[in-house]
Design a protein around this motif. Structure first.
Motif, mmCIF file in Angstrom:
data_model
loop_
_atom_site.group_PDB
_atom_site.id
_atom_site.type_symbol
_atom_site.label_atom_id
_atom_site.label_comp_id
_atom_site.label_asym_id
_atom_site.label_seq_id
_atom_site.Cartn_x
_atom_site.Cartn_y
_atom_site.Cartn_z
ATOM 1 N N ALA A 1 0.835 -1.202 0.000
ATOM 2 C CA ALA A 1 0.000 0.000 0.000
ATOM 3 C C ALA A 1 0.867 1.247 0.000
ATOM 4 O O ALA A 1 1.767 1.379 0.828
ATOM 5 C CB ALA A 1 -0.908 0.001 1.228
ATOM 6 N N ASP B 1 0.295 4.500 0.952
ATOM 7 C CA ASP B 1 -0.634 5.370 1.663
ATOM 8 C C ASP B 1 0.150 6.393 2.480
ATOM 9 O O ASP B 1 1.362 6.524 2.333
ATOM 10 C CB ASP B 1 -1.586 4.551 2.534
ATOM 11 N N TRP B 2 -0.531 7.099 3.354
ATOM 12 C CA TRP B 2 0.103 8.177 4.109
ATOM 13 C C TRP B 2 1.309 7.709 4.919
ATOM 14 O O TRP B 2 2.194 8.490 5.214
ATOM 15 C CB TRP B 2 -0.910 8.877 5.007
ATOM 16 N N PHE C 1 -2.630 -0.688 -3.231
ATOM 17 C CA PHE C 1 -3.404 0.517 -2.972
ATOM 18 C C PHE C 1 -2.483 1.717 -3.122
ATOM 19 O O PHE C 1 -1.308 1.645 -2.777
ATOM 20 C CB PHE C 1 -3.976 0.504 -1.541
ATOM 21 N N ASP D 1 -2.670 6.212 -2.710
ATOM 22 C CA ASP D 1 -3.496 7.372 -2.404
ATOM 23 C C ASP D 1 -2.948 8.618 -3.102
ATOM 24 O O ASP D 1 -2.032 8.536 -3.914
ATOM 25 C CB ASP D 1 -3.637 7.574 -0.895
ATOM 26 N N SER D 2 -3.513 9.763 -2.759
ATOM 27 C CA SER D 2 -3.153 11.001 -3.438
ATOM 28 C C SER D 2 -1.701 11.415 -3.204
ATOM 29 O O SER D 2 -1.108 12.083 -4.048
ATOM 30 C CB SER D 2 -4.096 12.131 -3.019
ATOM 31 N N GLY E 1 -7.907 -0.955 -7.013
ATOM 32 C CA GLY E 1 -7.858 0.270 -6.222
ATOM 33 C C GLY E 1 -6.887 1.291 -6.773
ATOM 34 O O GLY E 1 -7.109 2.498 -6.680
ATOM 35 N N LEU F 1 -7.793 5.069 -8.620
ATOM 36 C CA LEU F 1 -7.184 6.352 -8.269
ATOM 37 C C LEU F 1 -6.945 7.192 -9.519
ATOM 38 O O LEU F 1 -7.291 8.371 -9.557
ATOM 39 C CB LEU F 1 -5.864 6.122 -7.526
ATOM 40 N N THR G 1 -9.300 10.603 -10.457
ATOM 41 C CA THR G 1 -8.596 11.889 -10.490
ATOM 42 C C THR G 1 -8.411 12.426 -11.906
ATOM 43 O O THR G 1 -7.888 13.522 -12.084
ATOM 44 C CB THR G 1 -7.215 11.765 -9.810
#
Length: 110
Positions: free
Chosen positions: A15, A17-18, A48, A50-51, A80, A84, A88
């Motif tokens: 992932a 992610d943050w 996964f 994220d932004s 996933g 994204l 976007t």
């Protein structure tokens, strides 16, 4: 980053992610800073994103394009991750290839 001639490869997994995307962003900045004109991001093992990860890829591509290079995304995207790019509206901003080895066929002289 792995480098072979004019191509650098950044491999990511799990992932993005943050918690992990900043490390990914640093690796991308290092790849861009290496002077390699073409950077391939292998997303085949990413489950996964994220932004934060997306922003890192957009920034890396922008910096590479500014000096005549490019960034290509490789690997069959997990649902996933694909979502994204679709949500976007960034699908059209990248070249996607099925595998890192397919880059030569998808990108003109680099």
């Amino acid at each position: 980053m792995e480098a072979s001639g004019q191509v650098g490869v950044v491999r990511a997994a799990g992932a993005l992610d943050w918690r992990t995307a900043e490390e990914f962003a640093v690796e991308l900045r290092d790849a861009v800073g290496s002077g390699t004109p073409l950077v391939v991001v292998d997303l085949a093992a990413v489950t996964f994103a994220d932004s934060v990860a997306l922003n890192a890829m957009v920034a890396a591509r922008r910096d590479l394009l500014a000096r005549g290079g490019d960034l290509v995304l490789a690997g069959r995207l997990a649902p996933g991750v694909r979502r994204l790019f679709e949500l976007t509206g960034t699908v059209g901003h990248f070249t996607f290839v099925e595998d890192v080895e397919d880059v030569d066929d998808a990108v003109p002289a680099h």
